[in-house]
Each structure stands twice: as structure tokens, then as C-alpha cells.
Design a protein around this motif. Structure first.
Motif, PDB file in Angstrom:
ATOM      1  N   ALA A 201     130.996  12.115  34.667  1.00 37.03           N
ATOM      2  CA  ALA A 201     131.399  13.230  35.430  1.00 37.03           C
ATOM      3  C   ALA A 201     132.547  12.961  36.092  1.00 37.03           C
ATOM      4  O   ALA A 201     133.389  13.912  36.258  1.00 37.03           O
ATOM      5  CB  ALA A 201     130.213  13.526  36.350  1.00 37.03           C
ATOM      6  N   ILE A 202     132.862  11.653  36.533  1.00 37.46           N
ATOM      7  CA  ILE A 202     134.210  11.254  37.187  1.00 37.46           C
ATOM      8  C   ILE A 202     135.346  11.772  36.154  1.00 37.46           C
ATOM      9  O   ILE A 202     136.290  12.405  36.708  1.00 37.46           O
ATOM     10  CB  ILE A 202     134.207   9.779  37.578  1.00 37.46           C
TER      11      ILE A 202
ATOM     12  N   ARG B  74     135.141  13.885  33.750  1.00 34.86           N
ATOM     13  CA  ARG B  74     135.163  15.315  33.674  1.00 34.86           C
ATOM     14  C   ARG B  74     135.985  15.736  34.792  1.00 34.86           C
ATOM     15  O   ARG B  74     136.492  16.617  34.587  1.00 34.86           O
ATOM     16  CB  ARG B  74     133.719  15.765  33.517  1.00 34.86           C
ATOM     17  N   ASP B  75     135.404  15.343  35.815  1.00 37.47           N
ATOM     18  CA  ASP B  75     136.030  15.959  37.287  1.00 37.47           C
ATOM     19  C   ASP B  75     137.639  15.957  37.271  1.00 37.47           C
ATOM     20  O   ASP B  75     138.319  16.696  37.714  1.00 37.47           O
ATOM     21  CB  ASP B  75     135.531  15.372  38.555  1.00 37.47           C
ATOM     22  N   LYS B  76     138.310  14.848  36.686  1.00 37.90           N
ATOM     23  CA  LYS B  76     139.737  14.824  36.624  1.00 37.90           C
ATOM     24  C   LYS B  76     140.202  15.475  35.416  1.00 37.90           C
ATOM     25  O   LYS B  76     141.356  15.202  35.078  1.00 37.90           O
ATOM     26  CB  LYS B  76     139.900  13.088  36.325  1.00 37.90           C
ATOM     27  N   ARG B  77     139.491  16.128  34.589  1.00 36.34           N
ATOM     28  CA  ARG B  77     139.737  16.920  33.449  1.00 36.34           C
ATOM     29  C   ARG B  77     140.217  16.147  32.502  1.00 36.34           C
ATOM     30  O   ARG B  77     141.117  16.527  31.599  1.00 36.34           O
ATOM     31  CB  ARG B  77     140.628  17.975  33.973  1.00 36.34           C
TER      32      ARG B  77
ATOM     33  N   ASP C 245     135.517  16.247  28.551  1.00 36.44           N
ATOM     34  CA  ASP C 245     134.302  17.154  28.636  1.00 36.44           C
ATOM     35  C   ASP C 245     132.980  16.341  28.517  1.00 36.44           C
ATOM     36  O   ASP C 245     133.149  15.820  27.489  1.00 36.44           O
ATOM     37  CB  ASP C 245     134.616  18.482  27.884  1.00 36.44           C
TER      38      ASP C 245
ATOM     39  N   GLU D 197     126.859  20.418  29.429  1.00 33.23           N
ATOM     40  CA  GLU D 197     126.121  21.003  30.488  1.00 33.23           C
ATOM     41  C   GLU D 197     125.220  21.643  30.030  1.00 33.23           C
ATOM     42  O   GLU D 197     125.021  22.181  28.895  1.00 33.23           O
ATOM     43  CB  GLU D 197     127.357  21.951  30.971  1.00 33.23           C
TER      44      GLU D 197
END
Ligand SMILES: *Cc1c(COP(=O)(O)O)cnc(C)c1O
Length: 376
Positions: free
Chosen positions: A268-269, A271-274, A277, A280
Motif C-alpha cells: 500500500a506504501i 500505491r500511496d506514492k502512485r 496499483d 481493491e
């Protein structure tokens, strides 16, 4: 080398297989097949479940029961396994491919209705990665247009949508127990029949076109050839293997979910930084941790990623080449609407090692190597 998949073994398989041998019952529809059918009917609250020789044969059987005529159309996603499509082709249908949703990789329920014509008979909803399609919308469309809904739940055994088990929502559901699936019998599958009007036809189709099942229940004096059919009964040896797994279904499910959740929390780290993906899970869906994938930026990045992981002795694999661009897809089908996500998203997706009893240290290594790859 960390494998992408290791077939599940719970430890009691040999005992049950030996029992089948000692009972001198190794052909189909013995006690282990019956136990597996009954377990699924009860657990999934299904009207009728019958083991088959594969997920593919469950789909073949299902599409044959849809009674398709030449020129009839079947709507399905292009992002699926060939079995979903070939079952419809064998039953005589033309394929109509529809785009997928990028969040779940499932058929986009909002793009189905425009693809319906007066020849449409069936919608096939494939639950990718064991995550449910938007079934309420699909069932509503089917009802309004009088269509059959087939759930390809090959990957969705034990998953739910709004509390209902996948495979039990459409007219039919199909499961796979191939060695790459959550529960296995080597090669095998099951058909879930949710409308009792198809029960008798299913028994006949599965038993070489005979009414042998009726005969065994004492409903007819002798059995005979009554319609066209095929042989879809798996051996008791395979059913015995599956029985061992079904007895431990919750344990297998929880173990896989643990590994899935660990991937999710760690990645998720990124993913959060784009940077990537990750999957979900939509509201109302409980999934079975069939698969954990990440999506890279594009095809080039994915190729370097797979190469990098391989150099570090980790097997990661991409998935379906969209069927509408495959030779048989061109021959038997057409894509209706724009291919907004099918091709683009399929080129970005890569699956990580995930199986029952995935070693914690191995998983740590996979996670660390992914983070290392994206530091560069
Ligand atoms: C595995 C799979 C099948 C086919 O199942 P087999 O048991 O291998 O024949 C069909 N559809 C989907 C989506 C699958 O993942």
C-alpha cells in the motif's frame, strides 16, 4: 526459487484416496463425489452442485444447457481464460466481448446493455481473482432482457457478494479445482445449478446422455439413452483428494487471506506514492485471496519487473492476453464498444507468489525485492 504456485496439500489426501481404492469404487459418483457435492450445497446454500472433470467441462456443460441456436450471442469479458469463451463457441454461439473495469478487472456492468441485441441469450460474468462482479446490476439487466447468467466462478470458490456465495447468484455457476486454484483435485470442477428446472438435463448431459442417475435413485426400472450427452464425472480418486481439502476449507482460506493481507499492507506504501496499483475489494465483497497482483506503469516496466524478480529467484507471472486479440477470438467474436481498459490494464498486471502455506520468510523476500525494484 520461490514458486508462483504450489498445489495445496492438507495431509489427509492419501488416507481418503486409499479408502476409495479399498472400497473398490474408483469411478465417478461414489461416496467422495457425493460428500463433495453435499458439502458445497450446504456450505454455499446451493440448490444443486455436481462435480465435473474440470472447470472447463463445467462451463461446457452449462453452455450446452443454454440451448443456443446458430447466430445466438453470448456476452463475456475479453479479459478471461480461453475456457470461458470456448464453451460458448462449442455450444454454437457468437462471442460478444465487452470491456472490463480497471479496479477489479471484471466485466464492466455499465457496458453490457449497449452490447445486447435480439440475438443475445447469455451473459457470462467471470469473477477475476475471486472478487465478485457487480451481480445486482448484471442480474437486473438479465431479468429485463430475459437472459441466462452464467458465473465463471472458477477462481471464486468461498468468495461472497452481499453475503451470497459466488456461483449461486446467476442461473448457473462454474467452479474449478485445478491445481492452480484455491481448492484442488488435480483436474476437476463443479457445476452449480441454481434453477431446479435444469437438474434433470444436467444429470443426463453428465452421464453420457443416459438417465442413469434416475435409475440409481430407483425412479426408473432401467436406464437408457435419452438425449445427447458427454462424460463429465471425475474419478473418485480425484474426489477423495478434493474431500480432504473441503474439510479444511476454512483453514486454507484463512491462510491465503493472511498472506494476501500481508502483501496488501506492505505494498500500500507504493500505491500511496502512485508507483503501482494494487487490488481493491469493493464493498459487499468478501474474497478468497485467490490472487495478489500489482499493476506496473506499462508493459515495458512489467517486463523489467518480471526479469528482475526472476534474477532474484522469484517467479512472478502476467495473465490473460485479451481474447479479442487472440486468433480464435478474432474468428469467433467481436468486441463491442471501446477497449478502454482491457488491453491497457492487462499489459500492466503481474501476479505474485500466493498459495496455501506460503512461507513467511519467502513472502518477506518477495516484498523486499519489489520495494528494491521500485527504489531504482
Ligand atoms: C481455471 C479457470 C477455468 C478453467 O478451469 P479448469 O479446471 O482448468 O478447466 C475457467 N475459467 C477461469 C476464469 C479460470 O480461472
Amino acid at each position: 526459487m520461490i514458486s508462483f504456485n504450489i498445489p495445496p496439500v492438507v495431509g489427509t489426501e492419501c488416507t481418503y484416496i486409499k479408502e476409495a481404492i479399498d472400497n473398490h469404487k474408483i469411478c465417478g459418483d461414489g461416496q467422495f463425489t457425493k460428500k463433495c457435492n453435499a458439502w458445497m450445497e450446504e456450505r454455499f446454500n446451493a440448490q444443486k452442485v455436481l462435480l465435473t472433470t474440470s472447470g472447463t467441462s463445467a462451463l461446457d456443460m452449462t453452455l450446452l444447457m443454454c440451448d443456443l441456436q446458430p447466430g445466438d450471442e453470448v456476452i463475456l469479458p475479453s479479459y478471461t481464460f480461453s475456457s470461458t469463451a470456448t464453451a460458448a463457441v462449442l455450444a454454437g454461439a457468437n462471442l460478444v466481448f465487452v470491456d472490463i473495469r480497471p479496479d477489479t478487472m471484471n466485466i464492466d456492468e455499465t457496458k453490457i446493455e449497449v452490447a445486447i441485441t435480439d440475438r443475445t441469450r447469455v451473459i457470462i460474468a467471470m469473477h477475476y481473482a475471486g472478487i465478485a462482479c457487480e451481480m445486482d446490476t448484471i442480474m437486473d439487466i438479465a431479468k429485463r432482457h430475459n437472459l441466462i447468467v452464467v458465473e465463471d466462478a472458477a477462481q471464486g470458490v468461498m468468495s461472497t457478494y452481499k453475503g451470497r456465495y459466488l456461483g449461486t447468484i446467476g442461473t448457473f455457476g462454474c467452479y474449478s479445482f485445478h491445481e492452480t486454484k484455491n481448492y484442488s483435485m488435480g483436474e476437476g470442477g463443479a457445476i452449480v445449478i441454481n434453477d431446479s428446472k435444469y437438474n434433470e438435463r444436467a444429470e443426463i448431459l453428465r452421464e453420457k446422455g443416459t438417465n442413469r442417475s434416475k435409475f440409481y435413485r430407483g425412479q426408473v426400472d432401467k436406464y437408457t439413452w435419452v438425449d445427447f450427452g458427454d462424460s463429465y464425472l471425475p474419478s473418485e480418486l480425484n474426489a477423495a483428494y478434493l474431500w480432504a481439502q473441503l474439510e479444511k476449507a476454512d483453514e486454507i482460506n484463512e491462510n491465503r487471506l493472511d498472506s494476501w493481507n500481508k502483501y496488501y499492507a506492505a505494498l500500500a506504501i507504493l500505491r500511496d506514492k502512485r508507483i503501482i496499483d494494487i487490488p481493491e475489494i469493493p464493498n459487499f465483497c468478501e474474497h478468497n485471496a485467490h490472487m495478489f497482483y500489482i499493476k506496473c506503469k506499462d508493459l515495458d516496466e512489467r517486463s523489467s519487473f518480471i526479469e528482475f524478480m526472476k534474477k532474484n529467484e522469484i517467479m512472478t507471472v502476467f495473465h490473460y492476453i485479451p481474447l479479442h486479440s487472440a486468433p480464435a477470438g478474432v474468428k469467433y467474436g467481436k468486441f463491442v464498444g471501446a477497449d478502454e481498459f482491457t488491453t491497457k490494464e492487462s499489459e500492466r498486471l503481474v501476479r505474485l507468489p500466493l498459495y496455501y502455506m506460503l512461507d513467511k520468510m519467502d513472502q518477506e523476500k518477495v516484498i523486499n525485492k519489489i520495494i528494491e525494484f521500485y527504489k531504482k
